[in-house]
Design a protein around this motif. Structure first.
Motif, short mmCIF file in Angstrom:
data_model
loop_
_atom_site.label_atom_id
_atom_site.label_comp_id
_atom_site.label_asym_id
_atom_site.label_seq_id
_atom_site.Cartn_x
_atom_site.Cartn_y
_atom_site.Cartn_z
N HIS A 43 0.83 -1.21 0.00
CA HIS A 43 0.00 0.00 0.00
C HIS A 43 0.87 1.26 0.00
N ALA A 44 1.89 1.29 0.84
CA ALA A 44 2.77 2.47 0.93
C ALA A 44 3.52 2.69 -0.39
N LEU A 45 3.95 1.61 -1.02
CA LEU A 45 4.65 1.74 -2.31
C LEU A 45 3.70 2.28 -3.39
N ALA A 46 2.48 1.75 -3.44
CA ALA A 46 1.51 2.21 -4.43
C ALA A 46 1.19 3.68 -4.21
N GLU A 47 1.04 4.07 -2.96
CA GLU A 47 0.75 5.46 -2.63
C GLU A 47 1.91 6.37 -3.04
N ALA A 48 3.13 5.92 -2.83
CA ALA A 48 4.30 6.72 -3.21
C ALA A 48 4.35 6.93 -4.72
N LEU A 49 3.99 5.91 -5.48
CA LEU A 49 4.02 6.03 -6.94
C LEU A 49 2.94 6.98 -7.47
N ARG A 50 1.88 7.20 -6.67
CA ARG A 50 0.81 8.12 -7.07
C ARG A 50 1.07 9.55 -6.61
N LYS A 51 2.19 9.77 -5.92
CA LYS A 51 2.49 11.08 -5.33
C LYS A 51 2.50 12.18 -6.39
N SER A 52 2.00 13.32 -5.99
CA SER A 52 2.04 14.50 -6.85
C SER A 52 2.58 15.67 -6.03
N PRO A 53 3.62 16.37 -6.48
CA PRO A 53 4.35 16.13 -7.71
C PRO A 53 5.07 14.79 -7.68
N PRO A 54 5.35 14.26 -8.85
CA PRO A 54 5.96 12.92 -8.92
C PRO A 54 7.31 12.84 -8.20
N LEU A 55 7.58 11.67 -7.69
CA LEU A 55 8.86 11.42 -7.03
C LEU A 55 9.99 11.27 -8.03
N ARG A 56 11.18 11.60 -7.58
CA ARG A 56 12.40 11.29 -8.32
C ARG A 56 13.23 10.28 -7.54
N LEU A 57 12.98 10.22 -6.21
CA LEU A 57 13.74 9.33 -5.34
C LEU A 57 12.80 8.69 -4.32
N LEU A 58 12.87 7.36 -4.22
CA LEU A 58 12.13 6.62 -3.21
C LEU A 58 13.13 5.78 -2.42
N VAL A 59 13.15 6.00 -1.11
CA VAL A 59 14.09 5.31 -0.24
C VAL A 59 13.32 4.37 0.68
N LEU A 60 13.71 3.10 0.69
CA LEU A 60 13.13 2.14 1.62
C LEU A 60 14.14 1.94 2.74
N ASP A 61 13.79 2.41 3.93
CA ASP A 61 14.66 2.24 5.10
C ASP A 61 14.29 0.93 5.75
N LEU A 62 15.17 -0.06 5.62
CA LEU A 62 14.93 -1.42 6.11
C LEU A 62 15.67 -1.70 7.41
N THR A 63 16.13 -0.67 8.08
CA THR A 63 16.92 -0.82 9.30
C THR A 63 16.21 -1.69 10.33
N ALA A 64 14.90 -1.54 10.47
CA ALA A 64 14.14 -2.24 11.52
C ALA A 64 13.42 -3.49 11.01
N VAL A 65 13.85 -4.02 9.87
CA VAL A 65 13.27 -5.26 9.34
C VAL A 65 14.11 -6.43 9.82
N GLY A 66 13.46 -7.39 10.46
CA GLY A 66 14.18 -8.54 10.98
C GLY A 66 14.22 -9.72 10.02
N PHE A 67 13.19 -9.86 9.20
CA PHE A 67 13.07 -11.02 8.33
C PHE A 67 12.38 -10.61 7.04
N CYS A 68 12.76 -11.27 5.95
CA CYS A 68 12.12 -11.06 4.66
C CYS A 68 12.14 -12.39 3.91
N ASP A 69 10.97 -12.86 3.48
CA ASP A 69 10.93 -14.11 2.73
C ASP A 69 10.82 -13.81 1.23
N SER A 70 10.61 -14.84 0.44
CA SER A 70 10.58 -14.66 -1.02
C SER A 70 9.43 -13.78 -1.47
#
Length: 123
Positions: A43-70
Motif C-alpha cells: 500500500h505504501a509503495l503504491a501510494e508513493a508512486l501516485r504522489k504528486s508532484p511525482p517522485l524522483r527518489l524513493l528510499v526504503l529504510d529497512l533498518t528495523a526489518v528482521g526477516f524477509c521471505d521470497s
C-alpha cells in the motif's frame, strides 16, 4: 502516515512514510516482511508512486526489518520495476543480514542500490 497489518502472534509490519524533499520520499519499514504481512508495504509503495508532484527518489529504510521471505523479495522486485518505469530512483537503506543474503542467493543484489544509512541514501 503509518500502515500496519499482521497476525497477532508476530509483530505487525508497519511502514511510516515521510517526504524529505519535494520529490523524495522515505518509507521506514518495521517488522517482518513475509507472505502474511505484505499489505502495508504494498500500500505504501503504491501510494508513493501516485504522489504528486511525482517522485524522483524513493528510499526504503529497512533498518528495523528482521526477516524477509521470497514474497517480500517479490515486492521489492516489483517496486524496482515500477520505480524504473516511472523514472524514479529506488534506494534500499540498511538491509540486514537476512535481506542481503536473500538478495545474494537469488542473484538480485545488483538490481538494487544499497546504502548503509539514511543520510547516505538521501545525499
Amino acid at each position: 502516515m503509518t500502515h500496519a497489518n499482521g497476525p497477532t502472534d508476530q509483530p505487525a509490519l508497519t511502514v511510516t512514510s515521510h517526504d524529505t524533499q519535494p520529490h523524495a520520499r522515505v518509507l521506514s519499514v518495521t517488522g517482518d516482511i513475509d507472505l502474511h504481512q505484505l499489505g502495508p508495504l504494498e500500500h505504501a509503495l503504491a501510494e508513493a508512486l501516485r504522489k504528486s508532484p511525482p517522485l524522483r527518489l524513493l528510499v526504503l529504510d529497512l533498518t528495523a526489518v528482521g526477516f524477509c521471505d521470497s514474497s517480500g523479495l517479490n515486492v521489492l522486485l516489483k517496486a524496482r520495476q515500477e520505480t524504473e518505469a516511472h523514472d524514479i530512483e529506488l534506494r534500499l537503506v540498511s538491509p540486514g543480514v537476512v535481506i542481503r543474503r536473500l538478495l545474494q542467493v537469488t542473484g538480485t543484489a545488483a538490481l538494487f542500490s544499497l546504502y548503509d544509512d539514511l543520510a547516505q541514501a538521501l545525499a
